[in-house]
Motif scaffolding. Structure first.
Motif, short mmCIF file in Angstrom:
data_model
loop_
_atom_site.label_atom_id
_atom_site.label_comp_id
_atom_site.label_asym_id
_atom_site.label_seq_id
_atom_site.Cartn_x
_atom_site.Cartn_y
_atom_site.Cartn_z
N TRP A 1 57.10 77.21 123.59
CA TRP A 1 57.39 78.65 123.50
C TRP A 1 56.14 79.51 123.50
CZ3 TRP A 1 56.44 75.68 119.38
CH2 TRP A 1 55.67 76.21 118.35
N HIS A 2 55.03 78.99 122.96
CA HIS A 2 53.85 79.83 122.79
C HIS A 2 53.11 80.09 124.10
CE1 HIS A 2 51.89 75.87 122.55
NE2 HIS A 2 52.78 75.57 121.63
N ALA A 3 53.54 79.43 125.20
CA ALA A 3 53.00 79.78 126.52
C ALA A 3 53.76 80.95 127.12
CB ALA A 3 53.05 78.58 127.46
N ASP A 4 54.84 81.39 126.46
CA ASP A 4 55.58 82.62 126.79
C ASP A 4 56.08 82.64 128.24
OD1 ASP A 4 56.72 85.04 126.03
OD2 ASP A 4 55.04 86.20 126.81
N ALA A 5 56.50 81.48 128.75
CA ALA A 5 57.03 81.43 130.12
C ALA A 5 58.55 81.51 130.15
CB ALA A 5 56.57 80.15 130.81
N GLY A 6 59.21 81.28 129.01
CA GLY A 6 60.66 81.42 128.95
C GLY A 6 61.43 80.19 129.38
N ASN A 7 60.75 79.09 129.66
CA ASN A 7 61.47 77.89 130.09
C ASN A 7 60.81 76.66 129.48
OD1 ASN A 7 59.22 77.08 131.75
ND2 ASN A 7 59.92 78.54 133.30
N HIS A 8 61.25 75.48 129.94
CA HIS A 8 60.72 74.23 129.39
C HIS A 8 59.90 73.47 130.44
CE1 HIS A 8 64.23 73.00 131.60
NE2 HIS A 8 63.98 71.71 131.41
N GLN A 9 59.37 74.21 131.40
CA GLN A 9 58.53 73.61 132.43
C GLN A 9 57.20 74.36 132.49
OE1 GLN A 9 60.55 73.40 136.22
NE2 GLN A 9 62.51 72.93 135.27
N ALA A 10 56.13 73.60 132.67
CA ALA A 10 54.80 74.21 132.79
C ALA A 10 54.54 74.49 134.27
CB ALA A 10 53.74 73.28 132.21
#
Length: 474
Positions: free
Chosen positions: A147-156
């Motif tokens: 969550w702390h990458a603030d992308a809104g999903n579960h993929q990098a």
């Protein structure tokens, strides 16, 4: 405060970070929740951009801009810097979100106001002889799956799209131009806790971003996190020049599930030693400095409903002291997570009698009962739902047990998607409603809840950190 004399920069010399040729240990905390907000730190659900959108919808653009400007102002001010320095600590890691500098709908166009508060806090820290490390905690596309990458999903997706990487390089060129002459900036942390499942793309990016930064700013140290949340250096080869390689070293004994059963036994101490030594093996192999960018237990409070919450906290303080003893033997610099929050992990925390905490109390309790946040959550209230779901998943797709990162259990992967994403996205609508109808004065009162004067100190934690600083400064 800014002095571009080359001799005033911190530099890497062998196993040490040095100033004027003399070794210096950087010890302090991360300013999480500020220019990169996180749900458990400030109380919103899900991802920062979603919570911000909910508040914008509730109050309109003008009040939205006002509230967040005041929030950033009050979250760290001169009283914070003065207090931090009074503990003897000398470095603050500053997590930042790329959205302060550019937008997805207007990429590569840097916002004029984007550096306003970063400049302010770096200058405040310098005034009190505190170094800062600028940490890109959330990069375009998300450099990790959390969550702390603030992308809104579960993929990098950062690793899947070159454009995200291109934009990140431009952001670092922008920051390097701005801070290249500031010798109170200890250095740059290009990516927080990357998760590259292929292990090679991260190394290629580090080579690329190092060259881009060095072409503009040849002096500042680069702090380079290991892969898989700062824990895996197994694919790292020759070190880059003037670089400090950074691990993150959280202890399972510092969190719920399992309970805090740390007794300080020889076996438990050995467990911590093995864990840390594995993470710093690469640093010792290349004979470079050791930097532990994140660590630290979470703490219980009287409202958690645990009769032995104070005893639990004492055991977690013992975990912290055990870790600091291990770090001291390796002459490691460190940055504990974190400086300020709403009462979960911070060195200081927002008081229960503040406008923000009183207003959000019902929502925070609901979030806790739903185990909506991932970090340190106690999932006991929802296990009757999720235990059968985990069994169902593993029966259908046993490969879930081997999904990257394998440090995550299947329950973590399932909770990430179902609770931390889907459930939390819907909770954002409810969170936003707590801001509806508020005046400018009421919004400032909420923001001012985070000011130092309205915070309480976690005294025992701070005493432990000060004692460690005194021990290693002799």
């Amino acid at each position: 405060m800014v002095n571009a004399n080359q001799n005033n920069y911190l530099v890497v010399e062998g196993e040490d970070i040095t100033l004027h040729g003399k070794p210096i240990l950087l010890k302090g905390a991360g300013l999480g929740g500020w220019m990169n907000m996180e749900n458990f730190i400030t109380g919103y659900p899900g991802h920062e951009f979603q919570a911000r959108a909910a508040i914008r919808k509730a109050v309109g653009q003008e009040k939205y801009d006002f509230f967040f400007d005041k929030f950033l102002e009050h979250f760290f001010g001169e009283d914070d810097a003065k207090f931090f320095a009074s503990l003897g600590l000398n470095c603050i890691r500053l997590p930042v979100n790329y959205r302060h500098f550019e937008d997805d709908m207007n990429p590569r166009v840097f916002k004029k106001e984007g550096l306003k508060h970063l400049d302010r806090v770096i200058d405040l820290c310098a005034k009190y002889n505190i170094y800062t490390v600028i940490d890109l905690h959330a990069a375009p596309g998300g450099q990790n799956i959390d969550w702390h990458a603030d992308a809104g999903n579960h993929q990098a997706l950062f690793w899947e799209h070159k454009d995200f990487q291109d934009r990140t390089v431009l952001i670092w060129e922008h920051l390097a131009r701005h801070y290249k002459d500031n010798t109170w900036v200890a250095g740059y942390n290009p990516l927080n806790e990357p998760t590259d499942a292929e292990h090679t793309r991260l190394l290629d990016f580090y080579v690329r971003v190092e060259k881009a930064i060095r072409d503009i700013d040849p002096h500042h140290i680069l702090f380079l996190d290991g892969n898989t949340f700062g824990a895996d250096f197994s694919h790292f080869g020759e070190p880059l020049p003037n670089a400090v390689y950074a691990c993150h070293d959280y202890s399972r004994y510092g969190f719920p599930n399992p309970p805090s059963d740390f007794t300080g036994s020889a076996e438990q101490v050995a467990h911590h030693e093995r864990s840390f030594n594995r993470k710093v093996e690469y640093m010792k192999k290349i004979k470079g400095p050791i930097w532990n960018g994140e660590f630290g237990p979470v703490y219980q409070n009287a409202g958690d409903g645990l009769p032995d919450w104070q005893e639990i906290n004492e055991r977690r303080y013992n975990v912290l002291e055990c870790q600091l003893d291990i770090y001291a033997k390796s002459r490691a610099s460190w940055s504990i997570w974190l400086y300020k929050d709403i009462g979960f992990q911070g060195m200081v925390y927002v008081g229960d009698d503040t406008a923000y905490m009183k207003r959000l109390k019902p929502f925070l309790e609901k979030k806790k009962q739903l185990a909506a946040d991932e970090w340190g959550c106690d999932d006991v209230p929802v296990r009757e739902v999720f235990d059968p779901l985990e069994k169902w998943f593993l029966d259908a797709v046993p490969s879930l047990a081997q999904r990257y990162p394998q440090t995550w259990k299947p329950a973590t992967h399932i909770g990430r998607v179902v609770r931390n994403i889907l459930l939390s996205e819907e909770l954002c609508h409810e969170y936003g409603k707590y801001f509806e109808g508020l005046s400018f004065d009421e919004l400032e009162e909420l923001a001012k809840s985070f000011s130092f004067e309205n915070c309480k100190q976690r005294t025992k934690l701070n005493d432990i950190l000060t004692a460690d600083m005194k021990r290693t400064s002799k």
